[in-house]
Scaffold this motif. Structure first.
Motif, PDB file in Angstrom:
ATOM      1  N   MET A  86      -5.615   5.327  -0.505  1.00 14.77           N
ATOM      2  CA  MET A  86      -5.358   4.711  -1.311  1.00 14.77           C
ATOM      3  C   MET A  86      -4.379   5.187  -1.770  1.00 14.77           C
ATOM      4  SD  MET A  86      -7.724   3.605  -4.103  1.00 14.77           S
ATOM      5  CE  MET A  86      -7.096   4.001  -5.418  1.00 14.77           C
ATOM      6  N   GLN A  87      -3.253   6.707  -0.904  1.00 14.07           N
ATOM      7  CA  GLN A  87      -2.408   7.400  -0.864  1.00 14.07           C
ATOM      8  C   GLN A  87      -1.136   6.198  -0.801  1.00 14.07           C
ATOM      9  OE1 GLN A  87      -2.583  11.379   0.952  1.00 14.07           O
ATOM     10  NE2 GLN A  87      -0.238  10.563   1.215  1.00 14.07           N
ATOM     11  N   ARG A  88      -1.707   5.672   0.688  1.00 18.46           N
ATOM     12  CA  ARG A  88      -0.322   4.996   1.406  1.00 18.46           C
ATOM     13  C   ARG A  88      -0.505   3.573   0.242  1.00 18.46           C
ATOM     14  NH1 ARG A  88      -3.371   5.290   4.811  1.00 18.46           N
ATOM     15  NH2 ARG A  88      -4.638   3.008   4.748  1.00 18.46           N
ATOM     16  N   GLU A  89      -1.423   2.900  -0.012  1.00 18.19           N
ATOM     17  CA  GLU A  89      -1.148   1.721  -1.133  1.00 18.19           C
ATOM     18  C   GLU A  89      -0.740   2.067  -2.207  1.00 18.19           C
ATOM     19  OE1 GLU A  89      -1.835  -1.256  -0.844  1.00 18.19           O
ATOM     20  OE2 GLU A  89      -2.389  -0.673   1.291  1.00 18.19           O
ATOM     21  N   PHE A  90      -0.929   3.275  -2.939  1.00 23.99           N
ATOM     22  CA  PHE A  90       0.093   3.726  -4.560  1.00 23.99           C
ATOM     23  C   PHE A  90       0.902   3.876  -3.984  1.00 23.99           C
ATOM     24  CE2 PHE A  90       0.825   6.383  -8.082  1.00 23.99           C
ATOM     25  CZ  PHE A  90       0.145   5.798  -9.113  1.00 23.99           C
ATOM     26  N   CYS A  91       1.816   4.714  -2.734  1.00 26.36           N
ATOM     27  CA  CYS A  91       2.961   5.253  -2.778  1.00 26.36           C
ATOM     28  C   CYS A  91       3.642   3.556  -2.108  1.00 26.36           C
ATOM     29  CB  CYS A  91       2.858   6.224  -1.714  1.00 26.36           C
ATOM     30  SG  CYS A  91       2.461   7.680  -2.164  1.00 26.36           S
ATOM     31  N   ALA A  92       3.509   2.689  -1.659  1.00 26.87           N
ATOM     32  CA  ALA A  92       4.038   1.106  -1.293  1.00 26.87           C
ATOM     33  C   ALA A  92       4.406   1.211  -2.496  1.00 26.87           C
ATOM     34  CB  ALA A  92       3.005   0.981  -0.679  1.00 26.87           C
ATOM     35  N   GLN A  93       3.886   0.914  -4.201  1.00 30.42           N
ATOM     36  CA  GLN A  93       4.394   0.247  -4.999  1.00 30.42           C
ATOM     37  C   GLN A  93       5.216   0.673  -5.842  1.00 30.42           C
ATOM     38  OE1 GLN A  93       0.246  -0.904  -7.422  1.00 30.42           O
ATOM     39  NE2 GLN A  93      -0.587  -0.511  -5.430  1.00 30.42           N
ATOM     40  N   THR A  94       5.654   2.233  -5.358  1.00 34.20           N
ATOM     41  CA  THR A  94       6.595   3.349  -5.767  1.00 34.20           C
ATOM     42  C   THR A  94       7.501   3.403  -5.898  1.00 34.20           C
ATOM     43  OG1 THR A  94       6.457   5.005  -4.368  1.00 34.20           O
ATOM     44  CG2 THR A  94       5.071   5.118  -6.128  1.00 34.20           C
ATOM     45  N   ALA A  95       8.300   3.026  -6.578  1.00 38.41           N
ATOM     46  CA  ALA A  95      10.790   2.580  -6.409  1.00 38.41           C
ATOM     47  C   ALA A  95      10.587   3.179  -4.408  1.00 38.41           C
ATOM     48  CB  ALA A  95      11.097   3.350  -7.055  1.00 38.41           C
ATOM     49  N   ASP A  96      10.499   4.931  -4.284  1.00 43.68           N
ATOM     50  CA  ASP A  96      10.698   5.597  -3.474  1.00 43.68           C
ATOM     51  C   ASP A  96       9.135   6.085  -2.709  1.00 43.68           C
ATOM     52  OD1 ASP A  96      11.677   7.569  -1.188  1.00 43.68           O
ATOM     53  OD2 ASP A  96      12.932   8.183  -2.891  1.00 43.68           O
ATOM     54  N   PRO A  97       8.492   4.898  -1.876  1.00 46.96           N
ATOM     55  CA  PRO A  97       7.866   5.337  -0.789  1.00 46.96           C
ATOM     56  C   PRO A  97       7.388   6.129  -0.074  1.00 46.96           C
ATOM     57  CG  PRO A  97       7.632   2.919  -0.936  1.00 46.96           C
ATOM     58  CD  PRO A  97       9.483   3.960  -1.662  1.00 46.96           C
ATOM     59  N   ALA A  98       8.526   6.514   0.485  1.00 50.78           N
ATOM     60  CA  ALA A  98       8.926   7.806   1.189  1.00 50.78           C
ATOM     61  C   ALA A  98       8.375   9.428   0.346  1.00 50.78           C
ATOM     62  CB  ALA A  98      10.439   7.775   1.564  1.00 50.78           C
ATOM     63  N   LYS A  99       9.565   9.493  -0.227  1.00 53.73           N
ATOM     64  CA  LYS A  99       8.989  10.605  -1.751  1.00 53.73           C
ATOM     65  C   LYS A  99       7.378  10.488  -1.683  1.00 53.73           C
ATOM     66  CE  LYS A  99      11.313  12.369  -5.548  1.00 53.73           C
ATOM     67  NZ  LYS A  99      12.324  12.242  -6.308  1.00 53.73           N
ATOM     68  N   CYS A 100       6.960   9.680  -2.218  1.00 52.04           N
ATOM     69  CA  CYS A 100       5.910  10.200  -2.436  1.00 52.04           C
ATOM     70  C   CYS A 100       4.531  10.348  -1.727  1.00 52.04           C
ATOM     71  CB  CYS A 100       5.551   8.500  -2.998  1.00 52.04           C
ATOM     72  SG  CYS A 100       4.026   8.543  -3.997  1.00 52.04           S
ATOM     73  N   GLU A 101       4.888   9.485  -0.634  1.00 53.07           N
ATOM     74  CA  GLU A 101       4.493  10.057   0.628  1.00 53.07           C
ATOM     75  C   GLU A 101       4.524  11.126   0.806  1.00 53.07           C
ATOM     76  OE1 GLU A 101       1.793   8.500   2.369  1.00 53.07           O
ATOM     77  OE2 GLU A 101       1.782   6.251   1.570  1.00 53.07           O
ATOM     78  N   ALA A 102       5.963  11.799   1.218  1.00 52.36           N
ATOM     79  CA  ALA A 102       6.128  13.783   1.239  1.00 52.36           C
ATOM     80  C   ALA A 102       5.254  14.439  -0.307  1.00 52.36           C
ATOM     81  CB  ALA A 102       7.211  13.292   1.333  1.00 52.36           C
ATOM     82  N   GLN A 103       5.481  14.075  -1.620  1.00 52.91           N
ATOM     83  CA  GLN A 103       5.064  15.024  -2.120  1.00 52.91           C
ATOM     84  C   GLN A 103       3.523  14.554  -2.259  1.00 52.91           C
ATOM     85  OE1 GLN A 103       6.424  12.885  -5.531  1.00 52.91           O
ATOM     86  NE2 GLN A 103       8.024  14.093  -5.798  1.00 52.91           N
TER      87      GLN A 103
END
Length: 127
Positions: free
Chosen positions: A76-93
């Motif tokens: 869920m985390q991976r898929e949700f972050c993949a849809q954001t403008a900055d996936p790397a930042k989302c994953e780090a947060q």
């Protein structure tokens, strides 16, 4: 001899009725944030709709991992972050939030009820 049996049956019936609840389907869901109180209610509603859509897509993509809690959460985390403008930042947060939750769990280990709630509030205030 029949009196204890009768008393037991009455207690079971009374207990069942005492714990009966109204159906939950009719009650409106509580909202975490009321967009009508926001500075720009229309923009707030659009953000909420986009987030719900992203969540639904992530759920669909992670159906195979259902039942495997850790794997499902990571998916869920991976898929949700993949849809954001900055996936790397989302994953780090997301990793930072997970670490913070684990830290709070450790600090509040063994507590329950109001004591647990107070501990969680206190730990969140420290960050």
């Amino acid at each position: 001899m029949r009196l204890p049996l009768l008393i037991g049956a009455v207690l079971v019936a009374a207990g069942t009725l005492a714990h009966a609840q109204a159906p939950q389907g009719e009650a409106p869901k509580a909202r975490r944030f009321d967009c009508s109180q926001a500075k720009d209610p229309k923009a707030c509603e659009e953000r909420r709709a986009k987030a719900r859509e992203m969540h639904a897509k992530a759920l669909k993509a992670c159906e195979a991992a259902k039942g495997k809690e850790a794997e499902h959460r990571a998916c869920m985390q991976r898929e949700f972050c993949a849809q954001t403008a900055d996936p790397a930042k989302c994953e780090a947060q997301a990793k930072q939030r997970a670490a913070q939750r684990e830290k709070i769990r450790e600090a509040c280990k063994g507590k329950a009820g109001d004591e647990l709630k107070a501990c969680i509030r206190e730990q969140r205030g420290k960050t």
